[in-house]
Design a protein around this motif. Structure first.
Motif, PDB file in Angstrom:
ATOM      1  N   GLY A   1       0.830  -1.206   0.000  1.00 17.96           N
ATOM      2  CA  GLY A   1       0.000   0.000   0.000  1.00 17.96           C
ATOM      3  C   GLY A   1       0.862   1.253   0.000  1.00 17.96           C
ATOM      4  N   ASP A   2       0.384   2.286   0.708  1.00 19.59           N
ATOM      5  CA  ASP A   2       1.101   3.565   0.707  1.00 19.59           C
ATOM      6  C   ASP A   2       2.378   3.543   1.535  1.00 19.59           C
ATOM      7  OD1 ASP A   2      -0.253   5.710  -0.857  1.00 19.59           O
ATOM      8  OD2 ASP A   2      -1.982   5.003   0.274  1.00 19.59           O
TER       9      ASP A   2
ATOM     10  N   ILE B   1      10.768   2.647  10.919  1.00 25.62           N
ATOM     11  CA  ILE B   1       9.372   3.129  10.760  1.00 25.62           C
ATOM     12  C   ILE B   1       8.644   2.283   9.699  1.00 25.62           C
ATOM     13  CG2 ILE B   1       7.939   5.107  10.055  1.00 25.62           C
ATOM     14  CD1 ILE B   1      10.192   6.941  11.183  1.00 25.62           C
ATOM     15  N   TRP B   2       9.353   1.934   8.639  1.00 26.96           N
ATOM     16  CA  TRP B   2       8.784   1.121   7.559  1.00 26.96           C
ATOM     17  C   TRP B   2       8.517  -0.312   8.045  1.00 26.96           C
ATOM     18  CZ3 TRP B   2      11.591   0.332   2.176  1.00 26.96           C
ATOM     19  CH2 TRP B   2      10.653  -0.092   1.226  1.00 26.96           C
ATOM     20  N   GLY B   3       9.374  -0.773   8.954  1.00 27.69           N
ATOM     21  CA  GLY B   3       9.251  -2.142   9.460  1.00 27.69           C
ATOM     22  C   GLY B   3       7.961  -2.390  10.228  1.00 27.69           C
TER      23      GLY B   3
ATOM     24  N   LEU C   1      -3.778  10.926   4.961  1.00 28.31           N
ATOM     25  CA  LEU C   1      -4.048   9.672   5.683  1.00 28.31           C
ATOM     26  C   LEU C   1      -3.390   8.456   5.035  1.00 28.31           C
ATOM     27  CD1 LEU C   1      -7.803  10.299   6.571  1.00 28.31           C
ATOM     28  CD2 LEU C   1      -5.824  10.596   8.058  1.00 28.31           C
ATOM     29  N   MET C   2      -3.250   8.474   3.717  1.00 28.38           N
ATOM     30  CA  MET C   2      -2.599   7.392   2.962  1.00 28.38           C
ATOM     31  C   MET C   2      -3.122   6.006   3.369  1.00 28.38           C
ATOM     32  SD  MET C   2       1.287   8.647   2.506  1.00 28.38           S
ATOM     33  CE  MET C   2       1.652  10.184   1.680  1.00 28.38           C
ATOM     34  N   ASN C   3      -4.394   5.867   3.403  1.00 30.09           N
ATOM     35  CA  ASN C   3      -5.048   4.589   3.735  1.00 30.09           C
ATOM     36  C   ASN C   3      -4.537   3.980   5.054  1.00 30.09           C
ATOM     37  OD1 ASN C   3      -6.601   4.541   1.297  1.00 30.09           O
ATOM     38  ND2 ASN C   3      -4.721   3.963   0.225  1.00 30.09           N
TER      39      ASN C   3
ATOM     40  N   TYR D   1       3.075   6.728   9.489  1.00 30.65           N
ATOM     41  CA  TYR D   1       4.392   6.123   9.223  1.00 30.65           C
ATOM     42  C   TYR D   1       5.128   6.893   8.122  1.00 30.65           C
ATOM     43  CZ  TYR D   1       2.393   2.203  11.796  1.00 30.65           C
ATOM     44  OH  TYR D   1       1.810   1.427  12.764  1.00 30.65           O
ATOM     45  N   VAL D   2       4.414   7.138   7.019  1.00 30.00           N
ATOM     46  CA  VAL D   2       5.047   7.788   5.868  1.00 30.00           C
ATOM     47  C   VAL D   2       5.484   9.205   6.222  1.00 30.00           C
ATOM     48  CG1 VAL D   2       4.697   8.587   3.491  1.00 30.00           C
ATOM     49  CG2 VAL D   2       3.786   6.368   4.202  1.00 30.00           C
TER      50      VAL D   2
END
Lengths: 235, 75
Positions: free
Chosen positions: A47-48, A109-111, B7-9, B14-15
């Motif tokens: 996803g994002d 953070i990605w983990g 919000l990016m779903n 995190y992003v």
């Protein structure tokens, strides 16, 4: 050839270059951020959260590139007794460390959304942490032995030992079972990443490379002025 | 559109925190490097000011010293 790298000759360039590099960095970073955060597609699986790749991967690439450059320059500098190469290496190290930290933190953070954990002692993450320790030891050595001839030898040894870790980082995903996926981008064979994701990744890499050049130039100029300050004391 | 981007779903936190940390690290490193540069430059100018005219002329004969004095700021 090495005479062209003499500080006296290149200072007129290195002192003027940062403002142009900063300007270019801001432009490329703006394009990169727009691509990474808005225009690029989401991943069918992740996803994002895949957008974190656009800061994580370039940071990891740049920190590995910087450490390799430090080792190469230290080694050549030590063999041919070129002090300026050590000055260049010393000026590269701070941005290398910051990129290393960025790679570790953004990876963490990605983990969390991808693997369900902030941290795992897998081969890739652990070897990246070891690289950060080498950067820290390298910078501490410069602090301790700043006005000493010993520093050239010590920092070269640290860089040579540290460089052993670089191929381990690169091939850790192939040699061991890790949480990381194998490389999606290959120079010699076909990459598995789609162009719509490769483009922002390359733009962000260019922006990060420009930032490391900017910090390098500023740090290098500072180091040269430091040397000239000592020169004025001796007058 | 704005909500989607923020919000990016469900991945927005995190992003955005990854990007914010990166940009904050860059800004901190830039500011620290700039402060160090300014400090060394000020020290150089102050030391140069204390030199007698003969020594100052000699120091200025080196192109790099002239460059340091002429560049008021690198950025």
């Amino acid at each position: 050839m090495f005479k062209y790298f003499e500080p006296n000759k290149i200072f007129s360039i290195t002192s003027r270059a940062p403002k142009y590099v900063l300007f270019l960095f801001i432009i490329i970073l703006s394009i990169g951020l727009t691509e990474a955060l808005i225009l690029s597609p989401e991943d069918y699986k992740q996803g994002d959260s895949v957008r974190i790749m656009y800061v994580h991967v370039p940071a990891a690439w740049i920190t590995l590139g910087i450490f390799s450059s430090i080792t190469f320059l230290s080694l050549i500098g030590y063999i041919f007794k070129i002090r300026n190469f050590f000055l260049i290496s010393k000026s590269l190290a701070p941005s290398g460390l910051v990129f290393n930290i960025v790679a570790l933190v953004t990876g963490s953070i990605w983990g969390k959304p991808t693997w369900g954990t902030w941290w795992a002692w897998d081969a890739r993450i652990t070897s990246m942490l070891i690289l950060a320790l080498f950067y820290i030891i390298y910078l501490i050595a410069w602090r301790i032995y700043e006005n000493n001839e010993k520093v050239f030898k010590i920092t070269t040894i640290i860089a040579i030992i540290g460089i052993v870790n670089v191929p381990i980082i690169k091939y850790s995903v192939d040699w061991w079972n890790t949480l990381h996926q194998p490389a999606s981008i290959n120079i010699l064979s076909k990459s598995s990443i789609h162009i719509s994701m490769l483009f922002p990744l390359l733009i962000m890499t260019a922006a990060f490379a420009l930032f490391s050049i900017l910090i390098f130039l500023m740090k290098y100029n500072t180091e040269l002025i430091k040397i000239k300050n000592k020169g004025l004391d001796r007058l | 559109m704005i909500n989607e981007t923020l919000l990016m779903n469900g991945y927005g936190l995190y992003v955005w925190s990854a990007f914010a940390f990166t940009l904050l690290s860059f800004t901190t490193l830039y500011v620290f490097t700039k402060i160090q540069y300014t400090k060394e430059k000020k020290k150089f100018i102050a030391k140069f000011g204390t030199l007698n005219p003969e020594r100052a002329a000699f120091a200025k004969s080196q192109s790099i010293n002239k460059e340091i004095l002429s560049n008021s700021s690198i950025i």
